[in-house]
Enzyme design. Sequence first.
Site, mmCIF file in Angstrom:
data_model
loop_
_atom_site.group_PDB
_atom_site.id
_atom_site.type_symbol
_atom_site.label_atom_id
_atom_site.label_comp_id
_atom_site.label_asym_id
_atom_site.label_seq_id
_atom_site.Cartn_x
_atom_site.Cartn_y
_atom_site.Cartn_z
ATOM 1 N N GLY A 9 37.043 54.254 39.880
ATOM 2 C CA GLY A 9 37.414 52.580 39.384
ATOM 3 C C GLY A 9 36.496 52.196 38.897
ATOM 4 O O GLY A 9 36.448 50.259 39.050
ATOM 5 N N ALA A 10 35.302 52.717 39.250
ATOM 6 C CA ALA A 10 33.331 52.278 38.446
ATOM 7 C C ALA A 10 33.373 51.754 36.826
ATOM 8 O O ALA A 10 32.504 50.677 36.906
ATOM 9 C CB ALA A 10 32.493 53.349 39.091
ATOM 10 N N ASN A 11 34.763 51.360 36.140
ATOM 11 C CA ASN A 11 34.997 51.426 35.020
ATOM 12 C C ASN A 11 34.887 49.698 33.846
ATOM 13 O O ASN A 11 34.590 49.242 33.489
ATOM 14 C CB ASN A 11 35.443 51.844 33.685
ATOM 15 N N GLY A 13 35.242 44.929 36.397
ATOM 16 C CA GLY A 13 35.627 44.393 37.417
ATOM 17 C C GLY A 13 34.660 45.123 38.928
ATOM 18 O O GLY A 13 32.936 45.290 38.590
ATOM 19 N N GLY A 15 34.102 47.293 40.718
ATOM 20 C CA GLY A 15 33.427 48.738 40.465
ATOM 21 C C GLY A 15 32.278 48.680 39.622
ATOM 22 O O GLY A 15 31.172 49.404 40.054
ATOM 23 N N TYR A 167 51.942 45.786 46.916
ATOM 24 C CA TYR A 167 50.248 45.304 47.554
ATOM 25 C C TYR A 167 49.246 44.839 49.059
ATOM 26 O O TYR A 167 48.537 45.379 49.184
ATOM 27 C CB TYR A 167 49.841 44.013 46.085
#
Length: 300
Positions: A9-11, A13, A15, A167
């Site tokens: 999820g590095a694209n 926020g 990450g 969550y």
Amino acid sequence: MKKIALITGANSGIGLATALDLARTGVTVCLACRNMAKAEEARQQILQAVPTATVELYQLDLASFDSIHAMVDAFKQNHKCLDVLINNAGTVALKQQFTQDGFEMQFGVNYLGPFLLTHLLLPLLEAAVPVSGEARIIHVASIAHMLGQLNQASFRGETPYSSVGAYAQSKLGNLMFNFALARRLPKGVTTQAFHPGGVDSEIWRDLPRLVYLLLRLFLISPERAGIMAVDLAVGSAHKGETGGYYSVQWPRPISRIARDLNKQNWLYDKSCELAGITGLNAVVHQKEKPLLATSTDVHF
Ligand SMILES: NC(=O)c1ccc[n+]([C@@H]2O[C@H](COP(=O)([O-])OP(=O)(O)OC[C@H]3O[C@@H](n4cnc5c(N)ncnc54)[C@H](OP(=O)(O)O)[C@@H]3O)[C@@H](O)[C@H]2O)c1
């Protein structure tokens, strides 16, 4: 030799902020993202800030076991070892959804997918130890785990759906996995978890606009959370430390369920069964620092 870090999820926020900061330290950053167009944008952003950076892209949808296996196979084509794995990707599903393998989406993407990914990458993390002296796994957990209950029937969505409950359960899973894993990892490979604080990121995108604008007043930047992720990933103060839980913002409570050794072991075994893998046996390495480090300081 350059260290290699894989960030899910590095694209966006936390990450992306983490990948950018890690690239600044000279680490090769591998961005594991579900949307390759967004991943390419992130790569360009990192290269603009750090022109000398080495940035690799991998397609990863944590809502699919097939995708997780395929990503690990692709990574193995390029690398024999991995120094740092950051399980960052996460989702909030306001309405009930399911993964490709039939799990409730938040349980699947935030918890079970990273659980499987970590085990599949473990041989590469272990292979880094003779070269770099260590390998580290970091889990982006949350204070929201405090609201989490372990409800087996909800893993496949067989109970009335609560977005907050699902969550919280997934983030409880992250923390319990961290603690259970610390007792099982081979020597030299460590695991740490942290709560990044309330962070202004895309994760809030589905909230009603007014609620988001009010909430935003209390949120910190992804960059601030990224500092702790990088510190835990490569900071010298954390070398050899395992099973810790940190927080960017106070307080840093750990729920009674999360601390429960029997429940940690039950969830670990159950997750192996659900993910179709053989688990690790629990061991304790005497020389490693004690579990449950309590500092919130950033040492980087
Ligand atoms: N923001 C907070 O206040 C907060 C607080 C506590 C913990 N956290 C945790 O911090 C982590 C990062 O969240 P963030 O706040 O930085 O939010 P974000 O900007 O929305 O980042 C989440 C990342 O996860 C990716 N992702 C979502 N579903 C995925 C899937 N099925 N497969 C692969 N990747 C997927 C997203 O990809 P797309 O761009 O394609 O959606 C995105 O890259 C999460 O684990 C979250 O639970 C956040």
